[in-house]
Design an enzyme around this catalytic site. Structure first.
Site, mmCIF file in Angstrom:
data_model
loop_
_atom_site.group_PDB
_atom_site.id
_atom_site.type_symbol
_atom_site.label_atom_id
_atom_site.label_comp_id
_atom_site.label_asym_id
_atom_site.label_seq_id
_atom_site.Cartn_x
_atom_site.Cartn_y
_atom_site.Cartn_z
ATOM 1 N N PRO A 2 0.811 -1.220 0.000
ATOM 2 C CA PRO A 2 0.000 0.000 0.000
ATOM 3 C C PRO A 2 0.842 1.265 0.000
ATOM 4 O O PRO A 2 1.668 1.464 0.868
ATOM 5 C CB PRO A 2 -0.784 -0.111 1.311
ATOM 6 C CG PRO A 2 -0.611 -1.511 1.779
ATOM 7 C CD PRO A 2 0.664 -1.997 1.202
ATOM 8 N N GLU A 3 0.633 2.084 -0.993
ATOM 9 C CA GLU A 3 1.144 3.451 -0.960
ATOM 10 C C GLU A 3 -0.071 4.334 -0.730
ATOM 11 O O GLU A 3 -1.160 3.832 -0.474
ATOM 12 C CB GLU A 3 1.871 3.787 -2.271
ATOM 13 C CG GLU A 3 3.115 2.917 -2.438
ATOM 14 C CD GLU A 3 4.242 3.603 -3.194
ATOM 15 O OE1 GLU A 3 4.449 4.804 -2.976
ATOM 16 O OE2 GLU A 3 4.902 2.928 -3.981
#
Length: 270
Positions: A2-3
């Site tokens: 996850p960014e």
DNA sequence: CGCTGACCCTGACGGC
DNA sequence: TGCCGTCAGGGTCAGC
């Protein structure tokens, strides 16, 4: 992994199921994360109503009538809504059981994430020194220019520093520098203002686009409702070392900057 | 203060 | 087939 777009996608996915709902109980099957889950967390959160699901950088903040839950998905984490009778699979470490009969399930194989309580009206120390949000109007090329003067570090390392701007991880740093035509290894302090304006704009465009597409799925990321994001074919440089540049067809260069895989085009980025 | 590198962890993947 | 080494990665922290 996850960014910021993945975290924002998660927030939008879970918020409608959480806001206004009461936490019936919490089930903590594993406490060993980046920071351990406090023993008293289930007791602390039981009976509280979730008022709002917010995001700051890559942290999710579940604001309740009591404490706020500060949650980071780390590298491999996901937070999704499941039915109450859905049996936990491997690495489903925490359930926040809601009064709807459903639960918010925290899954994190590598346990780089965290789930911590924050007292009302307090700012957790982890959030204090963070830079501006990349999609806010505080984040501009002029700001990057000012912040980078006399800095010798590579512009890519600079861009990924959460004290400068939050939420720009390795994938999007590579992509934004390509879009802005800037070599990732160039010293941050030597880049002109006009080029930082292009860079700030590129960061905004790429992050907004990724959010509109539901995040970038590289391996197994799923959003709040379990739907995968779009796959990686829209990425211009990340993961494409040695392959032809999409703009000029010359072979993309791959190197390591600050322990991170870095890919760029020698002709298109200066 | 600025910068570098170690560290936390597990799954995927390549080589043998 | 199966074992083993390597890599990936965000963010914090120690050390220079």
């Amino acid at each position: 992994m996850p960014e910021l777009p993945e975290v924002e996608t998660t927030r939008r996915g879970i918020a409608p199921h959480c806001e206004g709902r009461c936490i019936e109980r919490m089930i903590v099957r594993e406490t060993r994360f980046r920071w351990p889950v406090p023993k008293q967390l289930p007791k602390l959160m039981r009976g509280q109503t979730i008022i709002k699901v917010e995001r700051r950088a890559k942290y999710l903040l579940l604001k309740t009538t009591g404490n706020t839950l500060l949650c980071h998905l780390g590298m491999s984490g996901s937070l999704r809504i499941v039915d109450g009778d859905c049996p936990p699979a491997a690495h489903d470490h925490i359930d926040i059981v809601l009064d709807t009969g459903r639960a918010l399930r925290f899954h994190d194989p590598r346990r780089f994430g965290c789930m911590l309580p924050v007292k009302p009206d307090e700012t957790h120390p982890l959030l204090v020194k963070l830079g501006p949000e990349p999609l806010s109007e505080d984040f501009t090329g002029d700001y990057l220019f000012q912040a980078s003067r006399k800095r010798k570090t590579a512009v890519k390392t600079f861009l990924m520093d959460g004290h400068i701007v939050v939420g720009v991880g390795n994938i999007y740093a590579n992509e934004a520098l390509f879009a802005a035509g800037i070599r990732p290894d160039r010293p941050a302090g030597k880049i002109a203002k006009a080029r930082y304006r292009r860079l700030a704009e590129a960061v905004k465009v790429i992050l907004s686009h990724a959010i509109s597409r539901g995040g970038t799925t590289l391996r197994d990321f799923v959003g709040g409702e379990g739907k995968p994001g779009y796959f990686s074919q829209e990425l211009a440089v990340y993961g494409r070392g040695g392959q032809p540049c999409k703009q000029c067809r010359s072979a993309l260069i791959e190197l390591r900057l600050g322990q991170r895989a870095t890919v760029y085009c020698r002709r298109c980025q200066r």
